[in-house]
Design an enzyme around this catalytic site. Structure first.
Site, mmCIF file in Angstrom:
data_model
loop_
_atom_site.group_PDB
_atom_site.id
_atom_site.type_symbol
_atom_site.label_atom_id
_atom_site.label_comp_id
_atom_site.label_asym_id
_atom_site.label_seq_id
_atom_site.Cartn_x
_atom_site.Cartn_y
_atom_site.Cartn_z
ATOM 1 N N ASP A 299 -33.305 -70.734 -102.896
ATOM 2 C CA ASP A 299 -32.826 -69.975 -101.741
ATOM 3 C C ASP A 299 -33.188 -68.517 -101.973
ATOM 4 O O ASP A 299 -32.728 -67.900 -102.932
ATOM 5 C CB ASP A 299 -31.311 -70.145 -101.598
ATOM 6 C CG ASP A 299 -30.771 -69.669 -100.252
ATOM 7 O OD1 ASP A 299 -31.385 -68.755 -99.668
ATOM 8 O OD2 ASP A 299 -29.743 -70.202 -99.803
ATOM 9 N N ARG A 301 -32.618 -66.047 -99.838
ATOM 10 C CA ARG A 301 -31.835 -65.141 -98.993
ATOM 11 C C ARG A 301 -31.017 -64.151 -99.822
ATOM 12 O O ARG A 301 -30.611 -64.451 -100.946
ATOM 13 C CB ARG A 301 -30.901 -65.938 -98.086
ATOM 14 C CG ARG A 301 -31.614 -66.694 -96.991
ATOM 15 C CD ARG A 301 -30.658 -67.558 -96.201
ATOM 16 N NE ARG A 301 -30.111 -68.658 -97.002
ATOM 17 C CZ ARG A 301 -29.356 -69.620 -96.500
ATOM 18 N NH1 ARG A 301 -29.045 -69.621 -95.216
ATOM 19 N NH2 ARG A 301 -28.905 -70.587 -97.285
#
Length: 367
Positions: A299, A301
């Protein structure tokens, strides 16, 4: 007395030169240009995106640097290729010289050719990590063709390695409200959209403010990463569209709250790389392993933009609608108090069952 959310735009300060330099470098890299990296103001390397590694571009890079090109890639991609392990960034050199086909076979898992057999790892200095970071910021494959140099580069755009590595944090902290308007929605007629832009004029994030949330109490909040395929096209490969529309309806029914629509397509890897990941998934990889094949983290983000947006709206405490514990810790890390995790679950379909199962078994999502 309750305090309503702050939704009026404020004056935008002049952008810091470091942010503007990174934004310009991203644009040049995406166009196939060469970028000169500096450390302490001194040119240390030249960078070309692996996706733009034509024979002519490799020759131009070598001539400008006066040194043979190498490939800088993430340690995750190097591990997949069996070339190295345990390192964040890896530099690979080819004793016989790099060709464009070598570069693509190293960078792109969808390129079926084997890498050149005479590859040798080299120590990766800080500028090599910055070169990979630049490719990620440009939403390209996370691999760069690089060459060390101490030659002046009067014809090339230069950017500081330290500015690239700090860009996401600096851009997030520079976010400002730049526009807002009333936008009645199908499931929330009393809604306003507030736009936030970083100081370099980069990609905007949006807040959907529903009703009149009370800032003196924890505000019902949803962090939603943009998903072109799910949100707009109704893709059945994910549950993003259901989560977006469901959150808007639930917040409206609760009397008010905020949905942050974050420009972090594909968990931060961008739409094109997400489509590449989909192609890999169709060959048998799950969501996380497809990212690994591409060289990305599970991930990519960051949640500092969300925290800054909430602060600019006057929100310090939230009831967070999520199944993802990483979002709870991500906001807490940036001084937003999550007083409650509100489950946000929707039924699976025949196309996204494996996707949701991977979320639960490997990403720790709570269903």
């Amino acid at each position: 007395m309750t305090r309503s959310l702050i939704v009026k735009p404020v004056p935008v300060p002049l952008p810091p030169s470091a942010l503007v330099a990174v934004d310009r470098a991203i644009a040049d890299l995406r166009r196939g240009g060469l970028i000169a990296l500096t450390e302490d103001g001194v040119v240390t390397a030249l960078v070309l995106a692996a996706e733009g590694a034509t024979s002519e571009a490799l020759k131009r890079l070598a001539e400008a640097a006066g040194a043979p090109p190498m490939v800088a890639m993430t340690g995750r991609r190097a591990t997949v290729l069996g070339l190295a392990s345990g390192q964040k960034t890896v530099l690979m050199a080819a004793e016989s010289g790099l060709t464009s086909s070598h570069v693509l076979s190293l960078a792109d898992p969808l390129d079926r050719r084997d890498p050149t057999p005479d590859l040798a790892p080299r120590p990766a200095p800080a500028w090599a990590e910055a070169a990979v970071a630049l490719c990620k910021l440009a939403r390209l494959l996370p691999a760069a063709v690089v060459a060390a140099t101490d030659r002046p580069q009067p014809g090339l755009f230069t950017v500081g390695a330290e500015d690239l590595l700090a860009y996401q944090q600096n851009a997030s902290r520079s976010l400002r409200r730049v526009a807002e308007a009333r936008v009645p929605l199908e499931d929330a007629e009393n809604a306003r959209i507030v736009a936030f832009r970083p100081a370099d004029g980069g990609i905007e994030h949006l807040a959907i403010v529903i009703g009149s949330p009370d800032r003196d109490a924890p505000v019902l909040t949803r962090l939603h990463s943009e998903c072109f395929t799910g949100d707009l096209l109704g893709s059945l490969r994910c549950d993003c569209g259901d989560q977006l529309r469901g959150a808007i309806a639930q917040i409206s029914q609760a009397g008010g709250g905020v949905l942050l629509y974050l420009a972090q397509e594909g968990r931060g890897i961008g739409l094109v790389n997400k489509l590449r990941a989909y192609e890999l998934q169709d060959t048998g990889f799950d969501t996380l392993d497809a990212n690994l094949q591409l060289g990305f983290d599970d991930d990519e983000r960051v949640y500092l933009p969300a925290a800054e947006m909430l602060r600019l709206l006057g929100i310090r405490r939230v009831r967070l609608m999520t199944n993802n514990p990483a979002k709870v810790s991500g906001l807490a890390q940036h001084d937003i108090e999550v007083t409650e995790r509100v489950p946000h679950i929707f039924p699976s379909n025949g196309h996204n069952e494996k996707y949701l199962r991977t979320k639960a078994t490997r990403s720790g999502h709570l269903f």
